[in-house]
Design an enzyme around this catalytic site. Structure first.
Site, PDB file in Angstrom:
ATOM      1  N   ARG A 184       0.855  -1.178   0.000  1.00 19.50           N
ATOM      2  CA  ARG A 184       0.000   0.000   0.000  1.00 19.50           C
ATOM      3  C   ARG A 184       0.899   1.238   0.000  1.00 19.50           C
ATOM      4  O   ARG A 184       1.933   1.259   0.670  1.00 19.50           O
ATOM      5  CB  ARG A 184      -0.927   0.023   1.219  1.00 19.50           C
ATOM      6  N   GLU A 231      -2.890   7.936  -4.422  1.00 25.48           N
ATOM      7  CA  GLU A 231      -3.276   7.500  -5.766  1.00 25.48           C
ATOM      8  C   GLU A 231      -4.803   7.582  -5.920  1.00 25.48           C
ATOM      9  O   GLU A 231      -5.523   7.380  -4.947  1.00 25.48           O
ATOM     10  CB  GLU A 231      -2.768   6.083  -6.050  1.00 25.48           C
ATOM     11  N   HIS A 278      -0.060   0.560  -9.683  1.00 27.15           N
ATOM     12  CA  HIS A 278      -0.791  -0.353  -8.797  1.00 27.15           C
ATOM     13  C   HIS A 278      -1.349  -1.546  -9.576  1.00 27.15           C
ATOM     14  O   HIS A 278      -2.536  -1.866  -9.496  1.00 27.15           O
ATOM     15  CB  HIS A 278      -1.928   0.381  -8.075  1.00 27.15           C
TER      16      HIS A 278
END
Length: 380
Positions: A207, A236, A253
């Site tokens: 994360r 993000e 991601h």
């Protein structure tokens, strides 16, 4: 029955069309009006599901096609009597393949021998645990830090300070927690980043806020010896462009975005929903997956093991294309960059996991056989 679902969840029709109407919506724009009449809500990590979203709605089941649950208000779910399910381990293999591909790129850039480095894995859950197994299977020196597991179970664990002091490569695979003694928010803050060994490779595919992005940017500016690989970002879909410029690899991601991983997440919440309804699942993911595109890899027994390892890893995932695509998207206004981040994920090209790769060794080679076994590929 009305099922409101993130439009980017794969195989929605295949798994859920038999239950009722499916209404697809952008995950980041889900609001109370959208879910008010829904019986079921299916999301990904981009949607925060809490009291503000669900109070007054008909929702009685929430499924998230992700490993993590930091975007779900589980205390509210319990209070409101809402059943829920995540998809633990669904994309773990994809993340492992991402790390292995990144290591090959780093080794190529620096001319490093991966066999001679010490690896630190922070977080030994579904993802980190599998990564540790692969790295140890390759015969590499691996240290593992996971304080909650160290308390709960026997195991060969070390402290985070030991990881920072001894490891040449540090790969982060912790959940995001923001409170308590086990908080991982800015686990790698400026102080810890400044303590990294000379030449450390830091990989974050967990994360974004596990690493203080502003501090990392400043440390990378001051220390050219460090190399960073980031797949996740604070804030993000907004990304610190200056930080991305300093990373040897930067991606949006997608570490766990293997075809199997994404579809496995849907399959797991389908199974949980069937259990919620008290019925047996009737659809199997194995019946829906297409055959691997690369049918077989043949290696001669005389093949150099390092070359074989690099070739097998890159045959399923090479991060350089994703890195290039991502960097091309970091132009224009912040809003344009945010949209591009989500579009890269929405239209991400399918990639397969190494466990579906069949490898034949022509002749006898213990070294090659060990590599194939460690990677989890299928020896034939």
């Amino acid at each position: 029955m009305l099922i409101v679902a993130d439009e980017n969840i794969p195989l929605l029709d295949a798994f859920f069309q038999g239950f009722g109407e499916i209404r697809r919506v952008p995950g980041r724009s889900l609001d109370r009006a959208t879910v008010e009449q829904a019986d079921v809500l299916l999301v990904r990590s981009v949607t925060n599901v809490n009291r503000a979203l669900l109070e007054g709605s008909k929702v009685r089941f929430v499924g998230t096609c992700t490993i993590g649950t930091d975007h779900l208000d589980l205390d509210y779910f319990k209070q409101a009597g809402i059943q829920w399910s995540s998809a633990p381990g669904c994309n773990a293999r994809g993340v492992v393949d991402y790390v292995l591909g990144s290591l090959q790129t780093l080794a190529e850039i620096e001319g490093a021998d991966l066999n001679q480095r010490t690896y630190g894995v922070v977080g030994a859950g579904e993802v980190g645990g599998r990564l540790v197994k692969v790295l140890k299977g390759l015969g590499w020196n691996v240290l593992v830090c996971d304080p909650p597991r160290q308390i709960a179970e026997d195991g060969d664990y070390v402290s985070l300070a030991q990881i920072i002091e001894q490891c040449d490569v540090i790969s982060l695979h912790t959940p995001l927690t923001k409170s308590g003694n086990g908080s991982t928010w800015h686990l790698f803050d400026r102080q810890r980043l400044e303590q990294l060994k000379p030449g450390t490779w830091l990989i974050n595919a967990s994360r974004g806020p596990v690493v203080d992005n502003a501090a990392l940017r400043e440390v990378l500016l001051a220390r050219e010896d460090l190399q960073a690989v980031l797949d996740v970002w604070e804030g993000e879909p907004e990304v610190d462009v200056d930080l991305a410029d300093l990373c040897v690899l930067a991606t949006p991601h997608i570490a766990g975005y293997s075809l199997e991983g994404r579809q496995r997440g849907t399959a797991q919440i389908y199974q949980a929903f069937c259990a919620h309804l008290g019925q047996a699942p009737s659809i199997l993911l194995s019946d829906l997956l297409p055959p691997p595109w690369l049918a077989e890899v043949h290696l001669n027994a005389s093949t150099d093991p390092a070359w074989a390892l690099a070739t097998l890893c890159r045959s399923v995932y090479d991060p350089r294309r994703d890195d290039a695509d991502f960097r091309r998207s970091l132009v224009g206004t912040v809003e344009e960059q945010r949209k591009a981040f989500d579009l890269l994920r929405k239209h991400y090209p399918a990639r397969r996991e190494i466990e579906g790769l069949k490898v034949r060794i022509n002749g006898e080679s213990t070294a090659l056989a060990s590599i194939v076994s460690a990677l989890g590929a299928q020896a034939i």
